[in-house]
Design an enzyme around this catalytic site. Sequence first.
Site, PDB file in Angstrom:
ATOM      1  N   SER A 258      43.825  19.770  28.060  1.00  0.00           N
ATOM      2  CA  SER A 258      43.003  18.584  27.840  1.00  0.00           C
ATOM      3  C   SER A 258      41.794  18.976  27.004  1.00  0.00           C
ATOM      4  O   SER A 258      41.619  20.152  26.671  1.00  0.00           O
ATOM      5  CB  SER A 258      42.539  18.010  29.176  1.00  0.00           C
ATOM      6  OG  SER A 258      41.556  18.877  29.726  1.00  0.00           O
ATOM      7  N   LYS A 259      40.968  17.977  26.714  1.00  0.00           N
ATOM      8  CA  LYS A 259      39.778  18.208  25.887  1.00  0.00           C
ATOM      9  C   LYS A 259      38.901  19.329  26.452  1.00  0.00           C
ATOM     10  O   LYS A 259      38.188  19.988  25.721  1.00  0.00           O
ATOM     11  CB  LYS A 259      38.955  16.927  25.809  1.00  0.00           C
ATOM     12  CG  LYS A 259      39.524  15.945  24.831  1.00  0.00           C
ATOM     13  CD  LYS A 259      38.565  14.798  24.615  1.00  0.00           C
ATOM     14  CE  LYS A 259      39.301  13.625  23.994  1.00  0.00           C
ATOM     15  NZ  LYS A 259      38.938  12.354  24.554  1.00  0.00           N
ATOM     16  N   ARG A 260      38.983  19.476  27.782  1.00  0.00           N
ATOM     17  CA  ARG A 260      38.211  20.535  28.435  1.00  0.00           C
ATOM     18  C   ARG A 260      38.490  21.909  27.831  1.00  0.00           C
ATOM     19  O   ARG A 260      37.670  22.809  27.884  1.00  0.00           O
ATOM     20  CB  ARG A 260      38.627  20.598  29.916  1.00  0.00           C
ATOM     21  CG  ARG A 260      37.654  20.103  30.887  1.00  0.00           C
ATOM     22  CD  ARG A 260      38.120  20.236  32.335  1.00  0.00           C
ATOM     23  NE  ARG A 260      39.539  20.435  32.552  1.00  0.00           N
ATOM     24  CZ  ARG A 260      40.100  21.601  32.847  1.00  0.00           C
ATOM     25  NH1 ARG A 260      39.368  22.677  32.951  1.00  0.00           N
ATOM     26  NH2 ARG A 260      41.395  21.678  33.063  1.00  0.00           N
ATOM     27  N   HIS A 261      39.696  22.085  27.320  1.00  0.00           N
ATOM     28  CA  HIS A 261      40.082  23.389  26.781  1.00  0.00           C
ATOM     29  C   HIS A 261      39.628  23.584  25.344  1.00  0.00           C
ATOM     30  O   HIS A 261      39.908  24.603  24.737  1.00  0.00           O
ATOM     31  CB  HIS A 261      41.599  23.560  26.859  1.00  0.00           C
ATOM     32  CG  HIS A 261      42.112  23.613  28.264  1.00  0.00           C
ATOM     33  ND1 HIS A 261      42.745  22.552  28.871  1.00  0.00           N
ATOM     34  CD2 HIS A 261      42.065  24.601  29.179  1.00  0.00           C
ATOM     35  CE1 HIS A 261      43.065  22.885  30.103  1.00  0.00           C
ATOM     36  NE2 HIS A 261      42.671  24.111  30.326  1.00  0.00           N
ATOM     37  N   GLY A 262      38.934  22.588  24.776  1.00  0.00           N
ATOM     38  CA  GLY A 262      38.452  22.712  23.397  1.00  0.00           C
ATOM     39  C   GLY A 262      39.258  21.822  22.483  1.00  0.00           C
ATOM     40  O   GLY A 262      39.634  20.723  22.864  1.00  0.00           O
TER      41      GLY A 262
END
Length: 503
Positions: A258-262
């Site tokens: 997800s966006k959390r991973h960049g």
Amino acid sequence: MEQTLIAGKARVRFAPSPTGQVHVGNARTALFNWLFARQQGGVFILRIEDTDLERSEARYETQLIEDIQWLGLDWDEGPDVGGPYPPYRQSDKWQVYSDYAERLVAEGKAYRCFCKQEDLDRQREQAMAQHLQPNYPGTCRNLDAKEAERRRAAGEPSAIRLKIPEKPIRFHDIVRGWVEFSNEVVSDLIIVRSTGVPVYNYVVVVDDAEMRVTHVIRGDDHLSNTPKQVALYEALGWEVPEFAHLSTILGPDKERLSKRHGATSLANFREMGVLPEALMNYMALLGWAPTGGEREIFSPTELVQEFDLARVTPSPAVFDFEKLYWLNRHYIKEGAPERIAGLAEPFFARALGVELTADAKAWCAHVTAALGHSVNKLDELPERAGPVLKFDPAAALAAGENEEVLKAETTGKVLEAFAAKIAAEAEPVSAERFKAMIKEVQKEAGIKGPALFHPIRIMLTGAQSGPEFDKLVPLMEEGSRVLPGTIAGVKQRVKAFMEAWKG
Ligand code: GLU
């Protein structure tokens, strides 16, 4: 409608919802569909699934078309190119969905449901509290057809629900083999809401059947939708296609990517200077490996030849950013220099904060060729070219790592002697003259080695080490000519450094 012919030419589709950026999960689905179609000599269809009217936006449709074209995919049928089974955008097709739903009601395979949302919510909560499957209890399933028609004619809002037959639902999945769901986990689903808007699980079946889709290749987040869709094919009397559900993509921490991973959208990767062929190569390896499993570098043409849907694994794939960047470095190195230089231009323009003239673009190409080898991503180029792009004498004098060199007894002498020679020099200073002047200082002052080179390098670039003077000097001179006021030339650097040094 005629039945689809699975035995015929392969027809597959990518069916994105235009509700945001295209992320790697969806892009991999698009890629696997495209590879399968191209390999089978089949047809690749782009269909826009915009039944979610609130979240769908035209700008996302435009962007997703741009993004997947950038990746290198092309399609044979779609909203932009047309095809034999239009329309290719769901919001242009309401009447068709409504007609099939009415047919299902008339045939007794679907029924009108007058249940109010608050009652459904309450029933659902009660079921959950008792740890039961929150299925629709079937309140309107056996309403008398005439009674239902009377209520509808009187203006009472109603949805349309499909009657799920009381038998297990089975389908074949190329990645997972035979999959079976008990009908108990699939209660009579709504196919058209009381607002008249049809739901995804229903329209997707109508579209796939009307577009003669033979293989539905999509993410495994849709696996639990498939029995509902199979029930719809059966109710409508249509041939069920083959399915292939692709595994989830996880981040390095094994959580869903997800966006959390960049960076996770195609646009993000493009902005970082990841080349499309690198991303395509990397995404192909998310869940698929060639026979033998060793080889990792595949051009798009090689992928089309080698790809095999039957070798796709159902286990989750972990997205390895480092491996993507490693592949990208390979493709940057292998790419035609003019193409790489062209792709690098926006990164220089952004770093320098200027518009590039034709001469400045040529200069960027020279910088890229001289200093840009083995970057992971093109956005690293300005940093790599920092010794030419940046010049800050005050920072060079203040830098802790320069302290020892700057304090050395012989440094002042070297700097003064070299600066005097540069000041007398005509512009532009050639790399040969630059080296010859260093030799002259060596002879005249009797100083050699690091004591000679380090102060000169700090004066020119702000650091004691970096690329050879042979590369730097011509780039600085050309840069100051084509981007005056932005790139400092050799004389300008030496003069400003000496002022700061003395000041
Ligand atoms: N619009 C759906 C999605 O973006 C497509 C699902 C499917 O391929 O059936 O997830």
